[in-house]
Design a protein around this motif. Structure first.
Motif, PDB file in Angstrom:
ATOM      1  N   PRO A  33     -57.249   3.971 -21.725  1.00 27.39           N
ATOM      2  CA  PRO A  33     -56.566   2.695 -21.471  1.00 27.39           C
ATOM      3  C   PRO A  33     -55.078   2.727 -21.803  1.00 27.39           C
ATOM      4  O   PRO A  33     -54.291   2.027 -21.181  1.00 27.39           O
ATOM      5  N   SER A  34     -54.670   3.567 -22.750  1.00 27.55           N
ATOM      6  CA  SER A  34     -53.249   3.617 -23.086  1.00 27.55           C
ATOM      7  C   SER A  34     -52.436   4.240 -21.942  1.00 27.55           C
ATOM      8  O   SER A  34     -51.310   3.817 -21.673  1.00 27.55           O
ATOM      9  N   VAL A  35     -53.021   5.254 -21.278  1.00 26.39           N
ATOM     10  CA  VAL A  35     -52.331   5.869 -20.137  1.00 26.39           C
ATOM     11  C   VAL A  35     -52.219   4.853 -19.001  1.00 26.39           C
ATOM     12  O   VAL A  35     -51.162   4.705 -18.377  1.00 26.39           O
ATOM     13  N   LEU A  36     -53.311   4.144 -18.747  1.00 26.54           N
ATOM     14  CA  LEU A  36     -53.291   3.132 -17.691  1.00 26.54           C
ATOM     15  C   LEU A  36     -52.289   2.032 -18.034  1.00 26.54           C
ATOM     16  O   LEU A  36     -51.547   1.564 -17.174  1.00 26.54           O
ATOM     17  N   GLY A  37     -52.261   1.664 -19.318  1.00 24.94           N
ATOM     18  CA  GLY A  37     -51.301   0.644 -19.740  1.00 24.94           C
ATOM     19  C   GLY A  37     -49.864   1.114 -19.571  1.00 24.94           C
ATOM     20  O   GLY A  37     -48.990   0.345 -19.159  1.00 24.94           O
ATOM     21  N   GLY A  38     -49.600   2.383 -19.874  1.00 24.13           N
ATOM     22  CA  GLY A  38     -48.259   2.941 -19.691  1.00 24.13           C
ATOM     23  C   GLY A  38     -47.856   2.975 -18.229  1.00 24.13           C
ATOM     24  O   GLY A  38     -46.726   2.634 -17.882  1.00 24.13           O
ATOM     25  N   ILE A  39     -48.806   3.382 -17.383  1.00 23.68           N
ATOM     26  CA  ILE A  39     -48.528   3.404 -15.943  1.00 23.68           C
ATOM     27  C   ILE A  39     -48.290   1.986 -15.437  1.00 23.68           C
ATOM     28  O   ILE A  39     -47.362   1.730 -14.666  1.00 23.68           O
ATOM     29  N   ALA A  40     -49.118   1.061 -15.891  1.00 22.60           N
ATOM     30  CA  ALA A  40     -48.982  -0.333 -15.457  1.00 22.60           C
ATOM     31  C   ALA A  40     -47.636  -0.905 -15.908  1.00 22.60           C
ATOM     32  O   ALA A  40     -46.971  -1.618 -15.143  1.00 22.60           O
ATOM     33  N   MET A  41     -47.221  -0.597 -17.132  1.00 22.55           N
ATOM     34  CA  MET A  41     -45.941  -1.096 -17.607  1.00 22.55           C
ATOM     35  C   MET A  41     -44.782  -0.484 -16.824  1.00 22.55           C
ATOM     36  O   MET A  41     -43.813  -1.162 -16.497  1.00 22.55           O
ATOM     37  N   PHE A  42     -44.899   0.830 -16.512  1.00 20.98           N
ATOM     38  CA  PHE A  42     -43.860   1.476 -15.713  1.00 20.98           C
ATOM     39  C   PHE A  42     -43.744   0.813 -14.342  1.00 20.98           C
ATOM     40  O   PHE A  42     -42.643   0.520 -13.876  1.00 20.98           O
TER      41      PHE A  42
END
Length: 135
Positions: A33-42
């Protein structure tokens, strides 16, 4: 209600067209979820940056149009239009009928052959009927 249905239909159509991409997003959401969150924030920052850039460009464009309109209005107030006879260099127009000639650069060498023909100097002469028409 129709808007919600249209959004849902659009999402379903996207999943049908891109099943592998949607599966990858689902796996990222479950296992990282942290990777997905980082991608989503980007992606969110990227979209917001583009929106901000578009807004700034629109404001700059509107400001430029406003400034150009102000300049044209000022020209019309001063002399009746941009082509009212005053050179665009900012020089004031002289008296009516006064002609000033400025030499800008040396005359270029003529490229016309000497066999082209003769130069004939002429002068317009008004006849009596033309003088009466001008009165």
């Amino acid at each position: 209600m129709n808007l919600f249905t249209a959004i849902l239909d659009g999402a379903v159509a996207f999943v049908r067209r891109n099943p592998l991409f949607c599966l990858l997003i689902l796996m990222l959401a479950l296992f990282a979820p942290s990777v997905l969150g980082g991608i989503a924030m980007f992606v969110l920052y990227f979209i917001l940056g583009i929106i901000l850039l578009v807004v700034v460009l629109m404001l700059v464009f509107r400001w430029r149009i406003y400034r150009l309109r102000q300049q044209v209005e000022e020209q019309f107030r001063q002399g009746g239009g941009p082509s009212a006879g005053a050179p665009s260099g900012g020089r004031a127009a002289g008296r009516e009928g006064e002609v000033k000639v400025y030499k800008t650069r040396a005359a270029a060498e003529k490229r016309v052959s000497s066999r082209v023909g003769d130069y004939v100097e002429f002068e317009e002469v008004e006849t009596e009927s033309e003088e009466e028409d001008n009165r």
